[in-house]
Design a protein around this motif. Structure first.
Motif, PDB file in Angstrom:
ATOM      1  N   ILE A 238     -36.374 109.791 -38.996  1.00 36.46           N
ATOM      2  CA  ILE A 238     -37.594 109.761 -37.317  1.00 36.46           C
ATOM      3  C   ILE A 238     -38.975 110.935 -38.459  1.00 36.46           C
ATOM      4  CG2 ILE A 238     -38.167 110.738 -35.541  1.00 36.46           C
ATOM      5  CD1 ILE A 238     -35.024 110.089 -35.052  1.00 36.46           C
ATOM      6  N   ASP A 239     -38.408 111.622 -39.378  1.00 36.93           N
ATOM      7  CA  ASP A 239     -39.517 113.476 -39.442  1.00 36.93           C
ATOM      8  C   ASP A 239     -40.393 112.055 -40.755  1.00 36.93           C
ATOM      9  OD1 ASP A 239     -39.016 115.189 -38.151  1.00 36.93           O
ATOM     10  OD2 ASP A 239     -38.523 116.625 -39.760  1.00 36.93           O
ATOM     11  N   TYR A 240     -39.714 111.283 -41.555  1.00 32.96           N
ATOM     12  CA  TYR A 240     -40.143 111.156 -42.341  1.00 32.96           C
ATOM     13  C   TYR A 240     -41.528 109.642 -41.598  1.00 32.96           C
ATOM     14  CZ  TYR A 240     -38.476 112.656 -46.517  1.00 32.96           C
ATOM     15  OH  TYR A 240     -38.012 113.681 -46.811  1.00 32.96           O
ATOM     16  N   LYS A 241     -40.522 108.483 -40.919  1.00 31.98           N
ATOM     17  CA  LYS A 241     -41.359 107.788 -40.454  1.00 31.98           C
ATOM     18  C   LYS A 241     -40.995 107.263 -38.650  1.00 31.98           C
ATOM     19  CE  LYS A 241     -37.872 103.715 -40.854  1.00 31.98           C
ATOM     20  NZ  LYS A 241     -37.552 102.787 -41.283  1.00 31.98           N
ATOM     21  N   GLY A 242     -41.122 107.835 -37.875  1.00 33.84           N
ATOM     22  CA  GLY A 242     -40.958 108.375 -36.458  1.00 33.84           C
ATOM     23  C   GLY A 242     -39.575 107.107 -35.825  1.00 33.84           C
ATOM     24  N   ALA A 243     -39.069 106.783 -36.560  1.00 38.29           N
ATOM     25  CA  ALA A 243     -38.270 105.702 -35.995  1.00 38.29           C
ATOM     26  C   ALA A 243     -36.659 105.447 -37.245  1.00 38.29           C
ATOM     27  CB  ALA A 243     -38.068 104.594 -34.945  1.00 38.29           C
ATOM     28  N   THR A 244     -35.798 105.298 -36.868  1.00 37.34           N
ATOM     29  CA  THR A 244     -34.499 104.747 -37.203  1.00 37.34           C
ATOM     30  C   THR A 244     -34.412 102.863 -36.976  1.00 37.34           C
ATOM     31  OG1 THR A 244     -32.734 105.077 -36.392  1.00 37.34           O
ATOM     32  CG2 THR A 244     -33.360 106.611 -37.829  1.00 37.34           C
ATOM     33  N   ASN A 245     -34.774 102.203 -38.118  1.00 39.85           N
ATOM     34  CA  ASN A 245     -34.329 100.881 -37.711  1.00 39.85           C
ATOM     35  C   ASN A 245     -33.666  99.779 -38.375  1.00 39.85           C
ATOM     36  OD1 ASN A 245     -36.916 101.222 -39.517  1.00 39.85           O
ATOM     37  ND2 ASN A 245     -37.276  99.299 -38.730  1.00 39.85           N
ATOM     38  N   PHE A 246     -33.496 100.340 -39.657  1.00 41.76           N
ATOM     39  CA  PHE A 246     -32.860  99.061 -40.601  1.00 41.76           C
ATOM     40  C   PHE A 246     -31.320  99.233 -40.626  1.00 41.76           C
ATOM     41  CE2 PHE A 246     -37.592  99.429 -42.828  1.00 41.76           C
ATOM     42  CZ  PHE A 246     -37.794  98.238 -42.906  1.00 41.76           C
ATOM     43  N   ALA A 247     -30.624 100.052 -40.754  1.00 39.60           N
ATOM     44  CA  ALA A 247     -29.671 100.496 -40.897  1.00 39.60           C
ATOM     45  C   ALA A 247     -28.972 100.522 -39.755  1.00 39.60           C
ATOM     46  CB  ALA A 247     -29.169 101.877 -41.502  1.00 39.60           C
ATOM     47  N   VAL A 248     -30.001 100.635 -38.109  1.00 38.60           N
ATOM     48  CA  VAL A 248     -29.304 100.601 -36.520  1.00 38.60           C
ATOM     49  C   VAL A 248     -29.516  99.039 -36.485  1.00 38.60           C
ATOM     50  CG1 VAL A 248     -31.072 101.324 -35.552  1.00 38.60           C
ATOM     51  CG2 VAL A 248     -28.701 101.116 -33.888  1.00 38.60           C
ATOM     52  N   GLY A 249     -30.253  98.792 -37.424  1.00 37.39           N
ATOM     53  CA  GLY A 249     -29.964  96.640 -37.003  1.00 37.39           C
ATOM     54  C   GLY A 249     -28.602  95.537 -37.013  1.00 37.39           C
ATOM     55  N   GLN A 250     -28.490  96.247 -38.551  1.00 40.73           N
ATOM     56  CA  GLN A 250     -27.330  96.115 -38.925  1.00 40.73           C
ATOM     57  C   GLN A 250     -25.779  96.108 -38.979  1.00 40.73           C
ATOM     58  OE1 GLN A 250     -27.753  93.542 -41.582  1.00 40.73           O
ATOM     59  NE2 GLN A 250     -29.427  93.846 -42.500  1.00 40.73           N
ATOM     60  N   ALA A 251     -26.409  97.928 -38.153  1.00 41.12           N
ATOM     61  CA  ALA A 251     -24.997  97.902 -37.207  1.00 41.12           C
ATOM     62  C   ALA A 251     -24.601  97.596 -36.386  1.00 41.12           C
ATOM     63  CB  ALA A 251     -25.468  99.031 -37.296  1.00 41.12           C
ATOM     64  N   LEU A 252     -25.933  96.738 -35.290  1.00 39.29           N
ATOM     65  CA  LEU A 252     -25.992  96.025 -34.431  1.00 39.29           C
ATOM     66  C   LEU A 252     -25.120  94.261 -34.519  1.00 39.29           C
ATOM     67  CD1 LEU A 252     -28.821  97.148 -32.467  1.00 39.29           C
ATOM     68  CD2 LEU A 252     -26.660  98.333 -31.727  1.00 39.29           C
ATOM     69  N   VAL A 253     -25.855  94.434 -35.550  1.00 38.54           N
ATOM     70  CA  VAL A 253     -25.366  92.770 -35.772  1.00 38.54           C
ATOM     71  C   VAL A 253     -23.811  92.831 -36.069  1.00 38.54           C
ATOM     72  CG1 VAL A 253     -25.247  90.551 -38.137  1.00 38.54           C
ATOM     73  CG2 VAL A 253     -27.325  92.491 -37.479  1.00 38.54           C
ATOM     74  N   ARG A 254     -23.554  93.545 -37.015  1.00 36.41           N
ATOM     75  CA  ARG A 254     -21.909  93.947 -37.034  1.00 36.41           C
ATOM     76  C   ARG A 254     -21.242  93.521 -36.083  1.00 36.41           C
ATOM     77  NH1 ARG A 254     -17.370  92.786 -38.403  1.00 36.41           N
ATOM     78  NH2 ARG A 254     -16.265  94.359 -39.628  1.00 36.41           N
TER      79      ARG A 254
END
Ligand code: NAI
Length: 310
Positions: free
Chosen positions: A222-238
């Motif tokens: 979040i410090d680097y890019k403001g949000a986490t999105n890619f890994a959580v997206g994959q976790a949700l697909v799982r």
């Protein structure tokens, strides 16, 4: 195989993109209170349709809940300046309650997956508000954290991440803990692996730093890019695939405990069997004494947050 995603921000849109590519859904509806955002995300996603498996992607509304198989809630608001965590929690709790009201009004029979943070508390809010069963409403929990844990162990050990079986349990947040006693590399316990590869010398510090890396991942990203999105997206697909494909997957989702692990009436992550009916079974793992204590500590931290909402 219809999936409704509520919240078309960083997490909702990335999940939609990953789900579209997975081929697991035939229909994705994206709902956001910011209608322009939903329209824009759906237009952009739809222009990829020639390259995905067949599906339809649409801007949705509450009526889409009626025939959805799965509803994934990523809607929430970010902390405002001067706002406490509790104020934010109250605001997000009322957003979740509002969405649950719409879902109930549409007589939906979908499985509801809560993602919005604090995910464990909001899962319980959704359950209390709707009075649905715990099998039908659960949180994404520590599926993401466990993936991070597996990744950092694989990096440290030089082993393919898919051969690493490891779980983070408890709160999706600061009181979570690594279940080292369940961790194995292709069936070889981590302790045995460390010993037989001559890695034991600095293992206590290295194991601590692996867990620190997991726990601080979200803060760093979040410090680097403001949000986490890619890994959580994959976790949700799982998680959603386990439901749509009735795959009986064991996932550390956030579930309301009813006596398991000596805990009652609190949502947190432990291994659960996930199938088309949602959570089919809560598995009781053989945790070490320290891990059991850590789970109880997580439960008391979460109970305090729940009490803050009263
Ligand atoms: P974001 O701010 O980019 O998106 C949230 C969206 O929700 C916004 O577009 C907003 O307009 C929408 N929204 C707010 N109230 C709504 C309502 N009543 N109905 C419909 N839409 C509504 O936030 P981002 O980065 O997508 O994160 C979303 C949530 O997911 C946050 O609470 C975040 O903390 C959480 N999260 C959870 C993770 C997990 O593992 N459980 C991992 C990463 C994020």
């Amino acid at each position: 195989r219809k999936v409704v995603i509520v919240g078309a921000g960083a997490v909702g849109a990335t999940f939609a993109y990953a789900l579209a590519q997975s081929g697991a859904a035939s229909n994705i509806s994206l709902i956001d209170q910011n209608q322009n955002l939903a329209e824009g995300q759906v237009a952009d996603l739809s222009h990829g349709l020639p390259f995905y498996p067949s599906l339809s992607i649409e801007v949705g509304d509450a009526t889409d809940y009626s025939d959805a198989n799965v509803i994934v809630i990523t809607a929430g608001s970010a902390q405002r300046s001067g706002e406490t965590r509790l104020d934010l929690l109250k605001r997000n709790a009322s957003i979740i309650e509002g969405i649950m009201d719409d879902i109930i009004e549409q007589q939906s029979r979908a499985i509801v997956v809560i993602v919005t943070n604090p995910v464990d508390v909001l899962t319980q809010v959704a359950l209390n508000h709707s009075r649905w069963s715990r099998s039908h409403i659960f949180g994404s929990g520590t599926v993401l954290d466990s993936a991070r844990f597996r990744y950092f162990i694989s990096q440290e050990m030089g082993v393919d991440v898919k051969s690493v079986h490891a779980y983070i349990l408890g709160e999706h947040g600061d009181s979570e803990f690594p279940a080292w006693s369940l961790t194995n590399l292709g069936g070889v316990s981590i302790q045995q692996y460390v010993q037989s590869n001559g890695l034991q010398e600095h293992w206590p510090e290295r194991s601590r730093s692996i867990f620190e890396a997991v726990k601080n991942s979200a803060y760093h990203i979040i410090d680097y890019k403001g949000a986490t999105n890619f890994a959580v997206g994959q976790a949700l697909v799982r998680i959603v695939k386990a439901i749509l494909r009735d795959s009986h997957s064991i996932l550390t989702v956030s579930v309301k405990l009813k006596g398991e692990y000596g805990l009652n009436d609190i949502c947190l992550s432990v291994p659960c069997l996930v199938s088309k009916d949602g959570i089919e079974k809560v598995l009781v793992a053989n945790l070490s004494k320290e891990e059991q204590q850590a789970l109880h500590h997580s439960a008391s931290v979460l109970k305090q947050s729940m009490e803050g909402l009263l």
